[in-house]
Design a protein around this motif. Sequence first.
Motif, PDB file in Angstrom:
ATOM      1  N   PRO A 160       0.791  -1.229   0.000  1.00 23.78           N
ATOM      2  CA  PRO A 160       0.000   0.000   0.000  1.00 23.78           C
ATOM      3  C   PRO A 160       0.828   1.286   0.000  1.00 23.78           C
ATOM      4  N   ALA A 161       2.036   1.257   0.575  1.00 27.92           N
ATOM      5  CA  ALA A 161       2.842   2.480   0.604  1.00 27.92           C
ATOM      6  C   ALA A 161       3.163   2.966  -0.801  1.00 27.92           C
ATOM      7  N   LEU A 162       3.036   2.093  -1.801  1.00 24.51           N
ATOM      8  CA  LEU A 162       3.363   2.482  -3.176  1.00 24.51           C
ATOM      9  C   LEU A 162       2.150   2.969  -3.962  1.00 24.51           C
ATOM     10  N   PHE A 163       0.935   2.838  -3.388  1.00 30.27           N
ATOM     11  CA  PHE A 163      -0.268   3.201  -4.153  1.00 30.27           C
ATOM     12  C   PHE A 163      -0.204   4.661  -4.618  1.00 30.27           C
ATOM     13  N   THR A 164       0.053   5.573  -3.678  1.00 31.40           N
ATOM     14  CA  THR A 164       0.047   6.993  -4.042  1.00 31.40           C
ATOM     15  C   THR A 164       1.233   7.348  -4.945  1.00 31.40           C
ATOM     16  N   PRO A 165       2.471   6.923  -4.613  1.00 34.56           N
ATOM     17  CA  PRO A 165       3.586   7.279  -5.497  1.00 34.56           C
ATOM     18  C   PRO A 165       3.401   6.797  -6.945  1.00 34.56           C
ATOM     19  N   VAL A 166       2.877   5.599  -7.127  1.00 36.09           N
ATOM     20  CA  VAL A 166       2.785   5.100  -8.505  1.00 36.09           C
ATOM     21  C   VAL A 166       1.707   5.874  -9.278  1.00 36.09           C
ATOM     22  N   VAL A 167       0.604   6.188  -8.612  1.00 35.36           N
ATOM     23  CA  VAL A 167      -0.452   6.950  -9.300  1.00 35.36           C
ATOM     24  C   VAL A 167       0.050   8.351  -9.629  1.00 35.36           C
ATOM     25  N   ALA A 168       0.770   8.979  -8.683  1.00 30.52           N
ATOM     26  CA  ALA A 168       1.308  10.322  -8.933  1.00 30.52           C
ATOM     27  C   ALA A 168       2.291  10.288 -10.105  1.00 30.52           C
ATOM     28  N   CYS A 169       3.087   9.243 -10.153  1.00 29.08           N
ATOM     29  CA  CYS A 169       4.090   9.128 -11.207  1.00 29.08           C
ATOM     30  C   CYS A 169       3.423   8.947 -12.581  1.00 29.08           C
ATOM     31  N   LEU A 170       2.440   8.071 -12.647  1.00 32.09           N
ATOM     32  CA  LEU A 170       1.735   7.849 -13.922  1.00 32.09           C
ATOM     33  C   LEU A 170       1.002   9.114 -14.352  1.00 32.09           C
ATOM     34  N   ALA A 171       0.351   9.767 -13.374  1.00 27.63           N
ATOM     35  CA  ALA A 171      -0.405  10.984 -13.695  1.00 27.63           C
ATOM     36  C   ALA A 171       0.549  12.077 -14.157  1.00 27.63           C
TER      37      ALA A 171
ATOM     38  N   SER B  25      -6.124   7.581   7.358  1.00 20.11           N
ATOM     39  CA  SER B  25      -5.275   7.181   6.230  1.00 20.11           C
ATOM     40  C   SER B  25      -6.121   6.854   4.993  1.00 20.11           C
ATOM     41  N   ALA B  26      -7.335   6.329   5.193  1.00 19.20           N
ATOM     42  CA  ALA B  26      -8.211   6.059   4.049  1.00 19.20           C
ATOM     43  C   ALA B  26      -8.630   7.376   3.391  1.00 19.20           C
ATOM     44  N   LYS B  27      -8.922   8.385   4.222  1.00 25.48           N
ATOM     45  CA  LYS B  27      -9.285   9.698   3.658  1.00 25.48           C
ATOM     46  C   LYS B  27      -8.118  10.290   2.880  1.00 25.48           C
ATOM     47  N   ALA B  28      -6.921  10.172   3.461  1.00 23.83           N
ATOM     48  CA  ALA B  28      -5.740  10.729   2.792  1.00 23.83           C
ATOM     49  C   ALA B  28      -5.503  10.012   1.460  1.00 23.83           C
ATOM     50  N   LEU B  29      -5.703   8.685   1.460  1.00 18.30           N
ATOM     51  CA  LEU B  29      -5.498   7.923   0.222  1.00 18.30           C
ATOM     52  C   LEU B  29      -6.553   8.301  -0.815  1.00 18.30           C
ATOM     53  N   ASN B  30      -7.797   8.436  -0.364  1.00 16.99           N
ATOM     54  CA  ASN B  30      -8.860   8.881  -1.287  1.00 16.99           C
ATOM     55  C   ASN B  30      -8.502  10.228  -1.902  1.00 16.99           C
TER      56      ASN B  30
ATOM     57  N   ILE C  15     -11.420   4.841 -10.308  1.00 14.18           N
ATOM     58  CA  ILE C  15     -10.765   4.155  -9.184  1.00 14.18           C
ATOM     59  C   ILE C  15     -11.573   2.920  -8.795  1.00 14.18           C
ATOM     60  N   LEU C  16     -10.936   1.764  -8.810  1.00 14.81           N
ATOM     61  CA  LEU C  16     -11.613   0.519  -8.470  1.00 14.81           C
ATOM     62  C   LEU C  16     -10.929  -0.084  -7.235  1.00 14.81           C
ATOM     63  N   ARG C  17     -11.560   0.111  -6.078  1.00 18.43           N
ATOM     64  CA  ARG C  17     -10.996  -0.423  -4.817  1.00 18.43           C
ATOM     65  C   ARG C  17     -11.526  -1.842  -4.659  1.00 18.43           C
ATOM     66  N   ILE C  18     -10.618  -2.786  -4.570  1.00 16.64           N
ATOM     67  CA  ILE C  18     -11.053  -4.186  -4.639  1.00 16.64           C
ATOM     68  C   ILE C  18     -11.267  -4.777  -3.245  1.00 16.64           C
ATOM     69  N   ASP C  19     -12.333  -5.559  -3.105  1.00 16.57           N
ATOM     70  CA  ASP C  19     -12.522  -6.446  -1.951  1.00 16.57           C
ATOM     71  C   ASP C  19     -12.985  -7.751  -2.577  1.00 16.57           C
ATOM     72  N   HIS C  20     -12.097  -8.756  -2.574  1.00  9.62           N
ATOM     73  CA  HIS C  20     -12.401  -9.935  -3.398  1.00  9.62           C
ATOM     74  C   HIS C  20     -13.645 -10.676  -2.914  1.00  9.62           C
ATOM     75  N   TYR C  21     -14.103 -10.417  -1.679  1.00 14.21           N
ATOM     76  CA  TYR C  21     -15.335 -11.066  -1.230  1.00 14.21           C
ATOM     77  C   TYR C  21     -16.518 -10.704  -2.124  1.00 14.21           C
TER      78      TYR C  21
ATOM     79  N   GLY D 254     -15.295   5.324  -2.635  1.00 14.27           N
ATOM     80  CA  GLY D 254     -14.469   6.000  -1.628  1.00 14.27           C
ATOM     81  C   GLY D 254     -15.222   6.255  -0.333  1.00 14.27           C
ATOM     82  N   ASP D 255     -16.477   6.721  -0.446  1.00 17.56           N
ATOM     83  CA  ASP D 255     -17.225   7.039   0.784  1.00 17.56           C
ATOM     84  C   ASP D 255     -17.598   5.771   1.542  1.00 17.56           C
ATOM     85  N   GLU D 256     -17.722   4.658   0.803  1.00 15.33           N
ATOM     86  CA  GLU D 256     -18.015   3.373   1.456  1.00 15.33           C
ATOM     87  C   GLU D 256     -16.829   2.942   2.313  1.00 15.33           C
ATOM     88  N   ALA D 257     -15.636   3.067   1.749  1.00 15.95           N
ATOM     89  CA  ALA D 257     -14.422   2.686   2.499  1.00 15.95           C
ATOM     90  C   ALA D 257     -14.325   3.534   3.761  1.00 15.95           C
ATOM     91  N   GLU D 258     -14.636   4.818   3.632  1.00 15.42           N
ATOM     92  CA  GLU D 258     -14.520   5.700   4.799  1.00 15.42           C
ATOM     93  C   GLU D 258     -15.570   5.354   5.862  1.00 15.42           C
TER      94      GLU D 258
END
Length: 495
Positions: free
Chosen positions: A118-129, A159-164, A176-182, A440-444
């Motif tokens: 997860p620590a790489l989620f934001t850096p990779v999106v920022a880099c691609l963007a 942290s979920a708000k910051a990630l959103n 944005i597709l936040r996955i929950d495999h259930y 996003g609001d569901e995760a929060e």
Amino acid sequence: MLTQIIIFGASGDLTARKLIPGLLASHATGQFKTAVQVIGVARRPKSDDAWRAELAEWIEPDAQAGWADFAPRVFYRSGDVRDPVCARALEATLDTLARDAGVEPGQVGRLFYLALKPALFTPVVACLAGEGMLAAPLGETTAWRRVVVEKPFGTDLASAKALNQALRSHLHEEQILRIDHYLGKETVQNILSFRFQNAIFEPLWNSKHVESVEISVCESLGMEAGRGGYYDGAGALRDMLQNHLLQILAMVAMEAPSSMAPDAIRAEKVKVLQALTPLSPAAIERDLVRGQYVEGPAGRGYLDEDGVPADSQTETFVAVRANIANWRWNQVPFLLRTGKRLDGRYTQVVLRFHTPPVDLLNGPVPDGLCALRPNALTLLIQPEEGIRLSFLVKQPGPGMVMRPAELSFDYASLGAATAPAYQRLLLDAVHGNPTLFIRGDEAEAAWRFADSLRQGWLDTQAPVVSYPAGSGGPPEADALFRGCEGIWSRSEAQQ
Ligand SMILES: NC(=O)c1ccc[n+]([C@@H]2O[C@H](COP(=O)([O-])OP(=O)(O)OC[C@H]3O[C@@H](n4cnc5c(N)ncnc54)[C@H](OP(=O)(O)O)[C@@H]3O)[C@@H](O)[C@H]2O)c1
């Protein structure tokens, strides 16, 4: 037309075990609406062929024929996802691969899958963007750009708000597709069709008729494959309850959506999650149990597992008696339970219905005894997949002696194997259907409730009770059922 699926974290466990087999199965059964290419990215250098050979080892024997056709569409590029040079090189590669397939890059949809820590989620999106690789107008149907974000989505509400916020500064929510495999499990999706396509159950689906709802996600595994280090930083609340159990709860408790449109469904789920009552300090002591397994019939205790600190207070079991403060459910206990190293592996939902107002056959129940509570609806999610409805019938013979009976449905009887969750979700991601992904609001909203439990036990210093590895969990959890409400269910194999 062409879809390129870019997997960051190409050499990881998730990619080999779930993502590639899922993509292969959809390709082999012709379910993709366009041609696909898969491009894996990770830091270790290797050739396309080397990666294909690694992946081939994870392909089941009956899928090997399909793999021979799929493998030439699978490519590997090495690089660090935080490096803009890597992003630019990747884009050039993607364009070249598209042209090689006879498609202009402007006609290619791209799905970026973050199978990374997860620590790489934001850096990779920022880099691609930053390289303009995620830009796509709203509603773009050909050269679309979407990003799948793996769990865990944050470690708490903040942290979920910051990630959103970080994701939304580069992407529209619909990208944005936040996955929950259930949610990819057939039986979880069936909760909605069962409820809203069968008019006979819906009138019963409320506090007037339902006495309690149990959601159990029991695991017999412990800390296999060195998971102890990761798990100890998470625990059962954050690893399981905040996501899988609350997602199932939302499907069971939500109101009927106005349509099957993704946002109509997700809006109703959010309302239920927002209506969960945070636990007060008094309720924490009464309605919440945290447990940790110790040595027992199934082996060593949690503190002896590799990577677990000897003084860890992390819970491997959590159970809570939750309330949903809305018109449909207020005062109906939702009993949620999940744990590791229990005496069975099963996920099921049990709705227990009230008893008849008067027992004509037996008369009043003597003090200290409980009336039989015969009516329950059980939704079996795994490993058994099916539905059971229990009731009493008259035992043949003189007199009015009653015995339990059951109506049952098994998915297996339909003859078709249910697709693995990741296969279904990847297909939806490629086809742009976000229904089974978390908004996003569901995760929060889910984190807000989970945080209230965590904060509550920190404030009240609620103890972590122990249970033997391979047992049914801590006996303290039994007390979450009050009076004559019943007991935790067992799996079919245990009955
Ligand atoms: N495994 C599961 O069953 C599972 C289930 C649910 C959720 N998840 C989630 O899925 C994600 C991935 O899990 P995993 O178990 O597959 O992890 P993993 O086995 O540790 O794999 C991580 C991958 O990331 C690559 N990587 C690490 N740093 C990188 C960087 N800076 N640039 C490019 N690539 C980098 C690694 O390869 P290199 O070292 O070569 O770079 C490796 O391919 C996590 O968020 C996890 O929580 C996993």
